[in-house]
Design a protein around this motif. Structure first.
Motif, PDB file in Angstrom:
ATOM      1  N   LEU A 499       0.760  -1.085  -0.120  1.00  0.00           N
ATOM      2  CA  LEU A 499       0.084   0.159  -0.108  1.00  0.00           C
ATOM      3  C   LEU A 499       0.866   1.196   0.245  1.00  0.00           C
ATOM      4  N   ALA A 500       0.349   2.582  -0.240  1.00  0.00           N
ATOM      5  CA  ALA A 500       0.996   3.718  -0.432  1.00  0.00           C
ATOM      6  C   ALA A 500       1.444   4.173   1.010  1.00  0.00           C
ATOM      7  N   ALA A 501       2.416   4.980   1.057  1.00  0.00           N
ATOM      8  CA  ALA A 501       2.796   5.668   2.061  1.00  0.00           C
ATOM      9  C   ALA A 501       1.746   6.205   3.112  1.00  0.00           C
ATOM     10  N   ASN A 502       0.780   6.682   2.684  1.00  0.00           N
ATOM     11  CA  ASN A 502      -0.070   7.464   3.255  1.00  0.00           C
ATOM     12  C   ASN A 502      -1.380   6.421   3.537  1.00  0.00           C
ATOM     13  N   SER A 503      -1.229   5.281   3.458  1.00  0.00           N
ATOM     14  CA  SER A 503      -2.352   4.379   3.673  1.00  0.00           C
ATOM     15  C   SER A 503      -2.256   3.965   5.299  1.00  0.00           C
ATOM     16  N   THR A 504      -3.567   3.509   5.730  1.00  0.00           N
ATOM     17  CA  THR A 504      -3.482   3.053   6.893  1.00  0.00           C
ATOM     18  C   THR A 504      -2.579   1.994   7.431  1.00  0.00           C
ATOM     19  N   VAL A 505      -2.237   1.056   6.864  1.00  0.00           N
ATOM     20  CA  VAL A 505      -1.015   0.100   7.194  1.00  0.00           C
ATOM     21  C   VAL A 505      -0.037   0.650   7.386  1.00  0.00           C
ATOM     22  N   LYS A 506       0.580   1.572   6.409  1.00  0.00           N
ATOM     23  CA  LYS A 506       1.892   2.128   6.480  1.00  0.00           C
ATOM     24  C   LYS A 506       1.938   3.245   7.722  1.00  0.00           C
ATOM     25  N   GLY A 507       0.919   3.800   7.881  1.00  0.00           N
ATOM     26  CA  GLY A 507       0.582   4.846   9.004  1.00  0.00           C
ATOM     27  C   GLY A 507       0.731   4.267  10.422  1.00  0.00           C
ATOM     28  N   GLN A 508       0.063   3.020  10.547  1.00  0.00           N
ATOM     29  CA  GLN A 508       0.219   2.316  11.726  1.00  0.00           C
ATOM     30  C   GLN A 508       1.650   1.762  11.980  1.00  0.00           C
ATOM     31  N   ALA A 509       2.448   1.377  10.997  1.00  0.00           N
ATOM     32  CA  ALA A 509       3.620   0.854  11.146  1.00  0.00           C
ATOM     33  C   ALA A 509       4.663   2.089  11.573  1.00  0.00           C
ATOM     34  N   ASP A 510       4.285   3.078  11.232  1.00  0.00           N
ATOM     35  CA  ASP A 510       5.112   4.340  11.574  1.00  0.00           C
ATOM     36  C   ASP A 510       4.877   4.533  13.027  1.00  0.00           C
ATOM     37  N   TYR A 511       3.530   4.725  13.478  1.00  0.00           N
ATOM     38  CA  TYR A 511       3.131   5.084  14.597  1.00  0.00           C
ATOM     39  C   TYR A 511       3.730   3.900  15.606  1.00  0.00           C
ATOM     40  N   LYS A 512       3.892   2.607  15.375  1.00  0.00           N
ATOM     41  CA  LYS A 512       4.260   1.482  16.395  1.00  0.00           C
ATOM     42  C   LYS A 512       5.771   1.727  16.519  1.00  0.00           C
ATOM     43  N   LYS A 513       6.266   2.240  15.172  1.00  0.00           N
ATOM     44  CA  LYS A 513       8.074   2.469  15.491  1.00  0.00           C
ATOM     45  C   LYS A 513       8.276   3.420  16.490  1.00  0.00           C
ATOM     46  N   PHE A 514       7.365   4.705  16.266  1.00  0.00           N
ATOM     47  CA  PHE A 514       7.748   5.732  17.106  1.00  0.00           C
ATOM     48  C   PHE A 514       7.254   5.598  18.720  1.00  0.00           C
ATOM     49  N   GLU A 515       6.346   4.913  18.912  1.00  0.00           N
ATOM     50  CA  GLU A 515       5.779   4.521  20.150  1.00  0.00           C
ATOM     51  C   GLU A 515       6.834   3.408  20.731  1.00  0.00           C
ATOM     52  N   LYS A 516       7.530   2.762  19.902  1.00  0.00           N
ATOM     53  CA  LYS A 516       8.291   1.612  20.590  1.00  0.00           C
ATOM     54  C   LYS A 516       9.364   2.536  20.947  1.00  0.00           C
ATOM     55  N   ALA A 517       9.979   3.417  20.161  1.00  0.00           N
ATOM     56  CA  ALA A 517      11.097   4.481  20.687  1.00  0.00           C
ATOM     57  C   ALA A 517      10.896   5.215  21.754  1.00  0.00           C
ATOM     58  N   ARG A 518       9.549   5.474  22.155  1.00  0.00           N
ATOM     59  CA  ARG A 518       8.932   6.517  23.348  1.00  0.00           C
ATOM     60  C   ARG A 518       9.438   5.472  24.426  1.00  0.00           C
ATOM     61  N   GLU A 519       8.589   4.145  24.194  1.00  0.00           N
ATOM     62  CA  GLU A 519       8.906   3.374  25.436  1.00  0.00           C
ATOM     63  C   GLU A 519      10.441   2.915  25.977  1.00  0.00           C
ATOM     64  N   LEU A 520      11.230   3.010  25.077  1.00  0.00           N
ATOM     65  CA  LEU A 520      12.519   2.767  25.140  1.00  0.00           C
ATOM     66  C   LEU A 520      13.169   4.014  26.106  1.00  0.00           C
ATOM     67  N   LYS A 521      12.372   5.106  26.311  1.00  0.00           N
ATOM     68  CA  LYS A 521      12.580   6.078  27.440  1.00  0.00           C
ATOM     69  C   LYS A 521      12.698   5.405  28.720  1.00  0.00           C
ATOM     70  N   LYS A 522      12.072   4.707  29.064  1.00  0.00           N
ATOM     71  CA  LYS A 522      11.673   4.095  30.460  1.00  0.00           C
ATOM     72  C   LYS A 522      12.853   3.161  30.634  1.00  0.00           C
ATOM     73  N   HIS A 523      13.722   2.659  29.777  1.00  0.00           N
ATOM     74  CA  HIS A 523      14.646   1.724  30.175  1.00  0.00           C
ATOM     75  C   HIS A 523      15.941   2.001  29.709  1.00  0.00           C
ATOM     76  N   ILE A 524      16.369   3.268  29.021  1.00  0.00           N
ATOM     77  CA  ILE A 524      17.406   3.680  28.490  1.00  0.00           C
ATOM     78  C   ILE A 524      18.617   3.744  29.624  1.00  0.00           C
TER      79      ILE A 524
END
Length: 912
Positions: A499-524
């Motif tokens: 699907l295109a970069a602006n699709s739901t699936v790609k957007g959700q993948a980006d969102y999860k990637k950045f949320e995973k990085a935010r979660e790393l803040k707790k453990h760094i």
């Protein structure tokens, strides 16, 4: 910590030179004694980036890289052009998925080297007049300042991690107390409640035989808390809009209205099973490239100055090379030539070979005797003819093409219309690759339907393959996000239609990637403390893992994956570094030199902690030699397995996203944006982006056209100053007394505007005016022709061009008299003063732009902004300081990051 056993090592490594499994205290002491007495440089930042230069005066490890070197690119001189035509990095196409479980290829790789001055080689200087925001507090070099800034940010990260864990613990404790209180019945005597608690009854007491669940979102990222809190309100608002609309349009059903409603997945409740990507999927398959059109009989490939006849399949391959003679960086590359010629000879062998005009076989065995000129001229003439067509014809062709492609551009994903990204099957041609790919020039064969696997819903209609063909397979995998796939012949990689970069699936993948990085803040802080401790571990596997984690975290090295070197380019990452890729200079300087991602040379010199330097020296200890692994007791999978013990789903690549986003967040928070104009706000943001790119090692080589672009900008700047001077002279013409009032210096021409440059600039302005008039005349005629009207006569053009003659005469007069006649209707001194103020603003903004471009020439801002910096940080900056988001995100990126733009909304308090 437990170490990895020898049994865990890959077979290739187990058979090679392995480091000792344990490190004795005596070995450690011996390494310390061999250290130089020189004072170590502060660790934590790259201290030099550039091409390899012989270090005669330094005690450099003799094992400098054996990797092939990347060719340098020189600037190409161009004619003066005052229009800024440089391409924006933001518009670069999104990388396509190449192979399962592999990173995506980025169009702007941060593994590219930066060229800097060394041994008297002077690079183009920055424009001093455009420098701003310089620190005047001290004279420390930039590297030291950034190293200190990075250290401060890491301290802030540790402090924040502890604060987050403390807050989470308090939230859980409060939730637990609340649950206990709610379990106590309102009419139950207090003494009974106390008695039950004192008897050790669990806080989560069973009610009617069922254990009561304690709901808490304290572990959820901030964005998810806000989403949960606002979901009900937005759902209610959506329902009200649907109700109101249905009253106005009774003809539309509620189902139709719901389908037209925009799907805001970031507001939707989270799915229970995240592995299921879709329930229904419909699409029309892929679009194959058109069949090959044979060359006219008059166009031939020449061998040894004689035309040869080829089978149509061999002729097509010859056109691949012949049509790209203009791409000298490819066709003049010996590796490109060799690979093409080998494949071409195989095609000739399979198709009956080449024949002369007399019908006799021609043995093609020398590449240098091949002449593709006629083929190139044929395709160039076709290209030129297409460009010269009227606009109306081009428009009609585009409309026809869009109509033909329309069925493939969208799919139905769970009933929603979603755009497909790359629905076209790549046409056959010659593989180019990036960097110094060993297979550049190899023939990419035509993909046939029999190679394509279709992924589609069970109840959906399977798209028809081209007539006379069949699909390789049809499957219904709702855990996969691809629509079609096939294997290409050059590297054996699998190509996917996504699907295109602006699709739901790609957007959700980006969102999860950045949320995973935010979660790393707790453990760094714990992760950094643990690997710092393990840098001195007696277990070799643990020490190697800790050293690799240090390099990945501090210098943004990619983890690297093991490769089948027969089928893939010999590219490496941290875990797969070889003996020859790392050179050591006492006391704590490390030189990396290897082919990184996309076969692009990675060269960097960094200062490290003394213990890290000592470890690397130990990992390179005799009898290791070129070709041996440095981290011989570590693999990427082992490293990621260890990281997942800190946090579910944590891998080495998350550190790049975390470091970029957290650093950007801290830099943006400290920006002095009060009382600055729009252009200065944009530059301040870009300065932060630049620092992130430097600190996180997102670099690129200086572009071939950078110098020419800077010359164009410099000329544009001079042009603005020249026009400002003309306004001043017009004021003086209206009121000669101003010279005494304002001083003669006010009316002097800028020193950098020489008489020669002024004359050249005037000629440019005359030519520009002439070109504009001619283009306008041609457009008017095209429009008249499309409307069925007669064309304008040539005398009309001559009449319009009189303005050009007048402008030329005006400049000649100004140069002779040194006086400028006032322009415009009702000219006054006040009007020209206002024009000068506006011109000053334009000059200031262009100076900022020049400084920005000069600062960005060696830094890949796009890599950071698109892939590693949480886009919500940019959105918050845009909202908070009233800067249009268009200034940071192109249309493509605004579509890609729509979830970030709309989920943050008008809340400027969101934090990474």
């Amino acid at each position: 910590m437990s170490s990895s056993s020898d049994d865990d090592m890959p077979l290739a490594r187990a058979n090679g030179k392995l480091s000792a499994s344990r490190i004795s205290p005596a070995t450690d002491r011996k390494m310390d004694k061999s250290a130089s007495k020189a004072r170590p440089a502060p660790p934590g930042l790259s201290i030099r980036n550039g091409p390899v230069i012989e270090e005669d005066a330094m005690d450099v490890d003799s094992t400098t890289s054996g990797a092939s070197k990347r060719k340098s690119r020189t600037s190409i001189g161009q004619a003066v052009n005052y229009k800024d035509q440089s391409d924006s990095e933001d518009n670069a196409p999104m990388a396509k998925r190449q192979k399962p479980n592999r990173k995506q290829v980025q169009s702007d790789s941060d593994d590219e080297p930066i060229a800097k001055k060394k041994n008297g080689v002077k690079l183009p200087p920055s424009i001093k007049d455009t420098e701003m925001d310089e620190s005047s507090d001290d004279d420390r070099p930039l590297g030291a300042k950034l190293a200190q800034k990075k250290a401060n940010i890491e301290k802030a990260a540790a402090k924040e991690a502890k604060a987050i864990r403390t807050a989470d613990a308090k939230a859980k404790k409060a939730a637990s107390k609340k649950a206990i209180k709610e379990e106590s019945s309102d009419d139950e005597p207090l003494t009974k409640t106390r008695k039950r608690q004192s008897n050790g009854t669990s806080a989560a007491k069973k009610t009617n035989g069922v254990k009561k669940e304690v709901d808490s979102d304290s572990d959820a990222p901030i964005a998810k808390k806000k989403t949960a809190a606002s979901a009900k309100g937005k759902a209610t608002a959506n329902a009200k809009r649907v109700a109101v609309k249905s009253e106005k349009e009774d003809s539309k059903s509620a189902a139709e209205e719901e389908e037209e409603e925009e799907y805001r997945w970031w507001d939707a409740p989270k799915k229970e099973d995240d592995s299921i990507k879709w329930n229904t999927l419909e699409h029309n398959g892929v679009l194959f490239p058109p069949e090959y059109e044979p060359l006219p009989k008059t166009v031939k490939l020449y061998y040894d100055r004689k035309p040869v006849n080829l089978d149509v399949r061999a002729e097509e391959v010859a056109t691949f090379f012949g049509s790209m003679l203009h791409s000298t960086q490819n066709v003049e590359n010996p590796v490109f030539q060799k690979n093409f010629f080998n494949d071409f000879k195989e095609i000739l062998k399979d198709t009956g070979g080449a024949k002369g005009s007399d019908g006799k076989a021609v043995d093609i065995k020398d590449f240098k005797k091949l002449d593709f000129t006629k083929i190139f001229e044929h395709y160039k003439s076709i290209s030129d003819a297409k460009k010269a067509r009227p606009a109306a014809e081009k428009k009609a062709e585009k409309a026809e093409k869009d109509k033909f492609e329309a069925p493939f551009m969208y799919c139905k994903w769970d009933g929603r219309k979603e755009k497909v990204g790359n629905f076209r099957v790549e046409p056959p041609g010659l593989f180019r690759g990036r960097g110094e790919h060993p297979k550049t020039g190899t023939v990419k064969k035509r993909v046939m339907p029999e190679q394509v696997t279709i992924n589609i819903g069970k109840d959906a209609k399977v798209p028809e393959p081209p007539a006379g063909h069949n699909w390789k397979a049809v499957q219904h995998d709702n855990k996969a996000t691809w629509l079609a796939m096939w294997q290409e012949n050059v590297n054996g990689n699998y190509k996917y239609v996504m699907l295109a970069a602006n699709s739901t699936v790609k957007g959700q993948a980006d969102y999860k990637k950045f949320e995973k990085a935010r979660e790393l803040k707790k453990h760094i802080d714990r992760i950094r403390a643990d690997y710092t401790k393990d840098l001195r571990s007696e277990v070799m596997a643990d020490r190697q893992r800790a050293t690799a984690m240090y390099l990945i975290d501090r210098f943004a090295l990619r983890a690297g994956n093991e490769k089948d070197t027969e089928n893939e380019a010999e590219t490496v990452g941290c875990c797969s570094l070889k003996y020859e890729h790392v050179a050591l200079v006492e006391p704590n300087k490390v030189i990396f030199d290897f082919l990184g991602k996309d076969s692009i040379r990675f060269y960097n010199e960094v200062t490290v902690e003394r213990q890290v330097f000592k470890n690397l020296k130990m990992f390179k200890k005799h009898p290791k030699e070129n070709g041996d692994d440095i981290f011989d007791r570590l693999t990427t999978s082992q490293l990621n397995k260890h990281l997942s013990s800190y946090m579910a789903g944590l891998t080495a690549k998350v550190f790049r996203t975390y470091n970029a986003s957290f650093t950007m967040s801290k830099l943006l928070q400290k920006l002095p944006v009060e009382d600055v104009n729009l252009a200065e706000k944009i530059k301040l943001y870009n300065d932060c982006n630049r620092e992130v790119a430097i600190l996180c090692n997102h670099k690129r080589s200086v572009g071939a056209g950078h110098e020419a672009t800077m010359e164009k900008l410099a000329d544009r700047l001079k042009g603005l100053k020249y026009q400002k001077w003309r306004y001043k002279m017009m004021m003086l013409n209206l009121e000669p007394k101003l010279k005494k009032k304002k001083g003669a210096e006010f009316f002097e021409l800028d020193k950098d505007l020489t008489p020669e440059w002024v004359e050249q600039h005037q000629q440019f302005l005359v030519q520009e005016q002439e070109t504009k008039i001619q283009k306008k005349f041609e457009k008017d005629n095209e429009k008249r022709e499309a409307d069925g009207e007669t064309k304008l006569p040539e005398k009309e053009l001559k009449e319009r061009l009189k303005v050009v003659k007048e402008l030329e005469a005006k400049f000649k007069k100004e140069n002779k008299t040194n006086k400028v006649e006032p322009e415009g209707k009702g000219p006054t001194v006040e009007k020209f003063e206002q024009l000068i103020e506006k011109q000053d603003e334009r000059i200031r903004n262009l100076e900022l732009q020049v400084a920005d471009r000069e600062g960005n020439k060696e830094v890949a801002l796009g890599t950071s902004k698109i892939n590693y910096i949480d886009p919500r940080l940019t959105v918050v900056f845009s909202k908070k300081f009233n800067v249009p988001i268009e200034k940071f995100f192109s249309k493509t990126l605004r579509d890609k990051f729509k979830w970030a733009i709309e989920s943050v909304g008008d809340d400027p308090t969101w934090e990474f």
